[in-house]
Design a protein around this motif. Sequence first.
Motif, PDB file in Angstrom:
ATOM      1  N   TYR A 151      -2.081 -38.236  29.793  1.00 56.58           N
ATOM      2  CA  TYR A 151      -2.494 -38.567  28.437  1.00 56.58           C
ATOM      3  C   TYR A 151      -3.785 -39.368  28.504  1.00 56.58           C
ATOM      4  O   TYR A 151      -3.780 -40.553  28.820  1.00 56.58           O
ATOM      5  CB  TYR A 151      -1.391 -39.374  27.731  1.00 56.58           C
ATOM      6  N   ASP A 152      -4.906 -38.691  28.194  1.00 57.18           N
ATOM      7  CA  ASP A 152      -6.176 -39.405  28.163  1.00 57.18           C
ATOM      8  C   ASP A 152      -6.343 -40.059  26.791  1.00 57.18           C
ATOM      9  O   ASP A 152      -5.410 -40.086  25.975  1.00 57.18           O
ATOM     10  CB  ASP A 152      -7.339 -38.456  28.482  1.00 57.18           C
ATOM     11  N   GLU A 153      -7.528 -40.598  26.526  1.00 53.13           N
ATOM     12  CA  GLU A 153      -7.739 -41.343  25.278  1.00 53.13           C
ATOM     13  C   GLU A 153      -7.460 -40.491  24.039  1.00 53.13           C
ATOM     14  O   GLU A 153      -6.948 -40.985  23.031  1.00 53.13           O
ATOM     15  CB  GLU A 153      -9.161 -41.896  25.218  1.00 53.13           C
ATOM     16  N   HIS A 154      -7.779 -39.197  24.104  1.00 51.01           N
ATOM     17  CA  HIS A 154      -7.586 -38.325  22.948  1.00 51.01           C
ATOM     18  C   HIS A 154      -6.101 -38.035  22.721  1.00 51.01           C
ATOM     19  O   HIS A 154      -5.615 -38.087  21.581  1.00 51.01           O
ATOM     20  CB  HIS A 154      -8.368 -37.026  23.134  1.00 51.01           C
ATOM     21  N   ALA A 155      -5.384 -37.722  23.801  1.00 48.08           N
ATOM     22  CA  ALA A 155      -3.949 -37.468  23.670  1.00 48.08           C
ATOM     23  C   ALA A 155      -3.220 -38.741  23.247  1.00 48.08           C
ATOM     24  O   ALA A 155      -2.290 -38.695  22.428  1.00 48.08           O
ATOM     25  CB  ALA A 155      -3.391 -36.948  24.994  1.00 48.08           C
ATOM     26  N   LEU A 156      -3.637 -39.879  23.781  1.00 49.56           N
ATOM     27  CA  LEU A 156      -3.048 -41.156  23.392  1.00 49.56           C
ATOM     28  C   LEU A 156      -3.279 -41.429  21.913  1.00 49.56           C
ATOM     29  O   LEU A 156      -2.365 -41.852  21.189  1.00 49.56           O
ATOM     30  CB  LEU A 156      -3.642 -42.290  24.233  1.00 49.56           C
ATOM     31  N   ALA A 157      -4.490 -41.191  21.442  1.00 47.74           N
ATOM     32  CA  ALA A 157      -4.797 -41.413  20.031  1.00 47.74           C
ATOM     33  C   ALA A 157      -3.952 -40.514  19.141  1.00 47.74           C
ATOM     34  O   ALA A 157      -3.483 -40.931  18.080  1.00 47.74           O
ATOM     35  CB  ALA A 157      -6.285 -41.157  19.773  1.00 47.74           C
ATOM     36  N   GLY A 158      -3.743 -39.272  19.579  1.00 42.26           N
ATOM     37  CA  GLY A 158      -2.900 -38.368  18.815  1.00 42.26           C
ATOM     38  C   GLY A 158      -1.463 -38.846  18.760  1.00 42.26           C
ATOM     39  O   GLY A 158      -0.817 -38.810  17.698  1.00 42.26           O
ATOM     40  N   TRP A 159      -0.951 -39.292  19.905  1.00 45.80           N
ATOM     41  CA  TRP A 159       0.420 -39.816  19.956  1.00 45.80           C
ATOM     42  C   TRP A 159       0.551 -41.059  19.062  1.00 45.80           C
ATOM     43  O   TRP A 159       1.468 -41.158  18.237  1.00 45.80           O
ATOM     44  CB  TRP A 159       0.776 -40.141  21.404  1.00 45.80           C
ATOM     45  N   ALA A 160      -0.381 -41.987  19.212  1.00 43.57           N
ATOM     46  CA  ALA A 160      -0.302 -43.252  18.471  1.00 43.57           C
ATOM     47  C   ALA A 160      -0.401 -43.039  16.961  1.00 43.57           C
ATOM     48  O   ALA A 160       0.284 -43.711  16.187  1.00 43.57           O
ATOM     49  CB  ALA A 160      -1.404 -44.195  18.938  1.00 43.57           C
ATOM     50  N   SER A 169      -9.934 -42.171  16.337  1.00 40.83           N
ATOM     51  CA  SER A 169     -10.997 -43.027  16.858  1.00 40.83           C
ATOM     52  C   SER A 169     -10.642 -44.496  16.685  1.00 40.83           C
ATOM     53  O   SER A 169     -10.865 -45.315  17.590  1.00 40.83           O
ATOM     54  CB  SER A 169     -12.315 -42.703  16.143  1.00 40.83           C
ATOM     55  N   ARG A 170     -10.079 -44.843  15.523  1.00 36.25           N
ATOM     56  CA  ARG A 170      -9.698 -46.236  15.283  1.00 36.25           C
ATOM     57  C   ARG A 170      -8.537 -46.650  16.185  1.00 36.25           C
ATOM     58  O   ARG A 170      -8.469 -47.793  16.626  1.00 36.25           O
ATOM     59  CB  ARG A 170      -9.340 -46.415  13.807  1.00 36.25           C
ATOM     60  N   GLU A 171      -7.626 -45.725  16.463  1.00 35.90           N
ATOM     61  CA  GLU A 171      -6.515 -46.026  17.362  1.00 35.90           C
ATOM     62  C   GLU A 171      -7.018 -46.336  18.767  1.00 35.90           C
ATOM     63  O   GLU A 171      -6.605 -47.310  19.393  1.00 35.90           O
ATOM     64  CB  GLU A 171      -5.533 -44.850  17.405  1.00 35.90           C
ATOM     65  N   VAL A 172      -7.904 -45.503  19.289  1.00 32.85           N
ATOM     66  CA  VAL A 172      -8.440 -45.713  20.634  1.00 32.85           C
ATOM     67  C   VAL A 172      -9.173 -47.039  20.716  1.00 32.85           C
ATOM     68  O   VAL A 172      -9.030 -47.797  21.686  1.00 32.85           O
ATOM     69  CB  VAL A 172      -9.378 -44.556  21.035  1.00 32.85           C
ATOM     70  N   ALA A 173      -9.967 -47.342  19.696  1.00 34.09           N
ATOM     71  CA  ALA A 173     -10.707 -48.613  19.688  1.00 34.09           C
ATOM     72  C   ALA A 173      -9.758 -49.796  19.778  1.00 34.09           C
ATOM     73  O   ALA A 173     -10.046 -50.802  20.441  1.00 34.09           O
ATOM     74  CB  ALA A 173     -11.567 -48.693  18.430  1.00 34.09           C
ATOM     75  N   ARG A 174      -8.621 -49.698  19.113  1.00 33.17           N
ATOM     76  CA  ARG A 174      -7.647 -50.800  19.138  1.00 33.17           C
ATOM     77  C   ARG A 174      -7.089 -51.006  20.541  1.00 33.17           C
ATOM     78  O   ARG A 174      -6.944 -52.142  21.008  1.00 33.17           O
ATOM     79  CB  ARG A 174      -6.510 -50.485  18.158  1.00 33.17           C
TER      80      ARG A 174
END
Length: 205
Positions: free
Chosen positions: A180-189, A69-74
Amino acid sequence: MFYVLVAIWGVGVPLAILLQLVKHEPALGIPLLLAAFAASGAYVVRRARKAEQRRLDAARLAQIRDVQSREVARYHTMSPNEFEHAIAYLCRRDGCTDVRVVGGAGDLGADVIATAPTGHRIVIQCKRYGLTNKVGSPDAQRFGGTCYSVHGAHIAVMVTTSTFTRQAIGYANAQRIRLYDEHALAGWASQTGPAPWHQASVPAA
C-alpha cells in the motif's frame, strides 16, 4: 425500413433533397423526413447525456483526488509511532478485531497485527517515509522473512506514505505481500479505495 432511413440520413442526405422529396412524393418524403429528424434528435440526446456523464465522472474523480491528497498530507505530519496507531485505527474502523500495535524494538517486522473481518490474521508493517525515500527491497525482504513464519500472517501488508522501488514490488509479488503506497493508503483512509484484506482474493483462514 426505419433503420435504413436512419442510415441514409446518417451518411448526410441534404435537407434540400428531403424537402424536394416531401414536395413531390409526400407519401415517401414525409415519413423519411420525420424519421431523419427523430434519428438526429435521438443522436443529439445521446451525445448530451454522454457529455454530462463525462462531466460528472470528472468532477467525482477530482473530488476523490482532493480527499486523498488531504489524507496523505495528514499522514506525512505524523511520527512513525503515530503512523502505526493511525493504521491500527483504520483497521478498527473497518471492522478488524484484536487490533494490536506491536511496533518497536524486537517487533521482528510487525507493527500492527489484527484479525480482519474475513477472519484472516493480518500483519502490517508501517513505513512513515518522505516522498523521496522509497521503500526498498531490503525492507521488503526483512518483512517477508518474518511475516508468515514468525507472525503467522494470512495477509501480509506493507503500508507507506511514500512508494516502493521496482525491486521491492517484485519481491513482494513473489512473496504475496500486499503493498500500500501513498495512493492506496489515501484510498483506504478516505474509504474511496479498498482495505488491504479486500485488495485481492486470499486463501481460506
